[in-house]
Design an enzyme around this catalytic site. Structure first.
Site, PDB file in Angstrom:
ATOM      1  N   GLY A  43     -22.762 -32.218 -66.126  1.00 19.85           N
ATOM      2  CA  GLY A  43     -23.883 -32.759 -65.374  1.00 19.85           C
ATOM      3  C   GLY A  43     -23.457 -33.112 -63.963  1.00 19.85           C
ATOM      4  O   GLY A  43     -22.271 -33.360 -63.699  1.00 19.85           O
ATOM      5  N   GLN A  48     -23.682 -37.418 -56.074  1.00 16.50           N
ATOM      6  CA  GLN A  48     -22.310 -36.905 -56.169  1.00 16.50           C
ATOM      7  C   GLN A  48     -22.020 -35.792 -55.155  1.00 16.50           C
ATOM      8  O   GLN A  48     -20.866 -35.447 -54.930  1.00 16.50           O
ATOM      9  CB  GLN A  48     -22.034 -36.375 -57.586  1.00 16.50           C
ATOM     10  CG  GLN A  48     -22.014 -37.463 -58.634  1.00 16.50           C
ATOM     11  CD  GLN A  48     -21.682 -36.886 -59.994  1.00 16.50           C
ATOM     12  OE1 GLN A  48     -22.552 -36.389 -60.692  1.00 16.50           O
ATOM     13  NE2 GLN A  48     -20.410 -36.913 -60.357  1.00 16.50           N
ATOM     14  N   CYS A  87     -15.956 -37.837 -65.391  1.00 14.13           N
ATOM     15  CA  CYS A  87     -16.925 -37.736 -64.299  1.00 14.13           C
ATOM     16  C   CYS A  87     -16.293 -36.927 -63.176  1.00 14.13           C
ATOM     17  O   CYS A  87     -15.127 -37.156 -62.840  1.00 14.13           O
ATOM     18  CB  CYS A  87     -17.284 -39.141 -63.819  1.00 14.13           C
ATOM     19  SG  CYS A  87     -18.486 -39.153 -62.471  1.00 14.13           S
ATOM     20  N   LEU A  88     -17.055 -35.998 -62.606  1.00 20.25           N
ATOM     21  CA  LEU A  88     -16.520 -35.178 -61.518  1.00 20.25           C
ATOM     22  C   LEU A  88     -16.194 -36.031 -60.292  1.00 20.25           C
ATOM     23  O   LEU A  88     -15.419 -35.609 -59.440  1.00 20.25           O
ATOM     24  CB  LEU A  88     -17.513 -34.068 -61.153  1.00 20.25           C
ATOM     25  CG  LEU A  88     -17.725 -33.017 -62.252  1.00 20.25           C
ATOM     26  CD1 LEU A  88     -18.857 -32.076 -61.880  1.00 20.25           C
ATOM     27  CD2 LEU A  88     -16.440 -32.240 -62.509  1.00 20.25           C
ATOM     28  N   HIS A 129     -25.583 -40.702 -68.530  1.00 16.79           N
ATOM     29  CA  HIS A 129     -24.502 -40.767 -67.536  1.00 16.79           C
ATOM     30  C   HIS A 129     -25.062 -40.408 -66.150  1.00 16.79           C
ATOM     31  O   HIS A 129     -24.788 -41.108 -65.164  1.00 16.79           O
ATOM     32  CB  HIS A 129     -23.383 -39.802 -67.957  1.00 16.79           C
ATOM     33  CG  HIS A 129     -22.240 -39.715 -66.989  1.00 16.79           C
ATOM     34  ND1 HIS A 129     -20.957 -40.103 -67.315  1.00 16.79           N
ATOM     35  CD2 HIS A 129     -22.171 -39.265 -65.713  1.00 16.79           C
ATOM     36  CE1 HIS A 129     -20.160 -39.903 -66.268  1.00 16.79           C
ATOM     37  NE2 HIS A 129     -20.866 -39.387 -65.288  1.00 16.79           N
ATOM     38  N   GLU A 130     -25.865 -39.350 -66.092  1.00 13.59           N
ATOM     39  CA  GLU A 130     -26.411 -38.913 -64.795  1.00 13.59           C
ATOM     40  C   GLU A 130     -27.474 -39.877 -64.277  1.00 13.59           C
ATOM     41  O   GLU A 130     -27.560 -40.125 -63.075  1.00 13.59           O
ATOM     42  CB  GLU A 130     -26.979 -37.494 -64.892  1.00 13.59           C
ATOM     43  CG  GLU A 130     -25.974 -36.423 -65.340  1.00 13.59           C
ATOM     44  CD  GLU A 130     -24.682 -36.429 -64.544  1.00 13.59           C
ATOM     45  OE1 GLU A 130     -24.713 -36.717 -63.329  1.00 13.59           O
ATOM     46  OE2 GLU A 130     -23.623 -36.155 -65.132  1.00 13.59           O
ATOM     47  N   HIS A 133     -25.927 -42.556 -62.321  1.00 13.18           N
ATOM     48  CA  HIS A 133     -25.536 -42.192 -60.952  1.00 13.18           C
ATOM     49  C   HIS A 133     -26.675 -42.449 -59.956  1.00 13.18           C
ATOM     50  O   HIS A 133     -26.423 -42.777 -58.801  1.00 13.18           O
ATOM     51  CB  HIS A 133     -25.152 -40.706 -60.883  1.00 13.18           C
ATOM     52  CG  HIS A 133     -23.721 -40.436 -61.274  1.00 13.18           C
ATOM     53  ND1 HIS A 133     -22.654 -41.023 -60.639  1.00 13.18           N
ATOM     54  CD2 HIS A 133     -23.192 -39.615 -62.213  1.00 13.18           C
ATOM     55  CE1 HIS A 133     -21.522 -40.580 -61.183  1.00 13.18           C
ATOM     56  NE2 HIS A 133     -21.816 -39.737 -62.150  1.00 13.18           N
TER      57      HIS A 133
END
Ligand code: ZN
Length: 161
Positions: A43, A48, A87-88, A129-130, A133
């Site tokens: 995701g 991000q 997480c990226l 999770h997204e 963000h």
């Protein structure tokens, strides 16, 4: 697109609603999808890639990619579970995070079509999770203070190295 990491201000900001569903939003989602595939993540949220807008994409293996614009969680299951997340924007950091196991979400797709979806398992986890963000929340914020401190030390050591 360049994926920003912890310490970048945009990751801690509450993202703004998408009001323009024009070519810019379609292109943003397409560019993010390409970035996510290159980064091999599940995701990616607009903050991000430095864009403070309420949009994220999810790519679960063997499923078509999903675009969520202005998403809203309508229902969360009372049952929660622990699962390892990464997480990226926190490369190399992984930890078990407790979250609801299922949810109902309403959003618009990248072409201004509203939809409501019931999700569970990995999909529900990635969506939550997204969603975080978009409100400036990172998964490490959902850990106990002791765990978070330990992880922050690993993260800072990585930067110093
Ligand atoms: Zn993330």
């Amino acid at each position: 697109m360049n994926i920003v990491t912890l310490g970048t201000e945009v990751l801690r900001r509450k993202a703004e609603e998408v009001t323009d569903f024009g070519a810019g939003t379609v292109k943003l989602a397409a560019d993010m999808l390409e970035t996510l595939r290159g980064a091999k993540g599940l995701g990616l949220a607009a903050p991000q890639v430095g864009v403070s807008r309420r949009l994220f994409i999810v790519t679960i293996p063997d499923e078509p990619p999903l675009v969520f614009v202005n998403p809203e969680v309508l229902e969360l299951s009372p049952e929660t579970g622990k699962y390892e997340e990464g997480c990226l924007s926190l490369p190399g950091i992984y930890a078990d995070v407790t979250r609801p196991l299922a949810l109902r979400v309403r959003a618009w797709d990248g072409r201004e079509k509203p939809f409501t979806m019931d999700a569970e398992g990995l999909l529900a986890r990635v969506i939550l999770h997204e969603m975080d963000h978009l409100d400036g929340i990172m998964f490490i914020d959902r850990l106990t203070e002791l765990k978070r401190k330990r992880i922050m030390k690993v993260w800072e050591d990585k930067f110093r190295a």
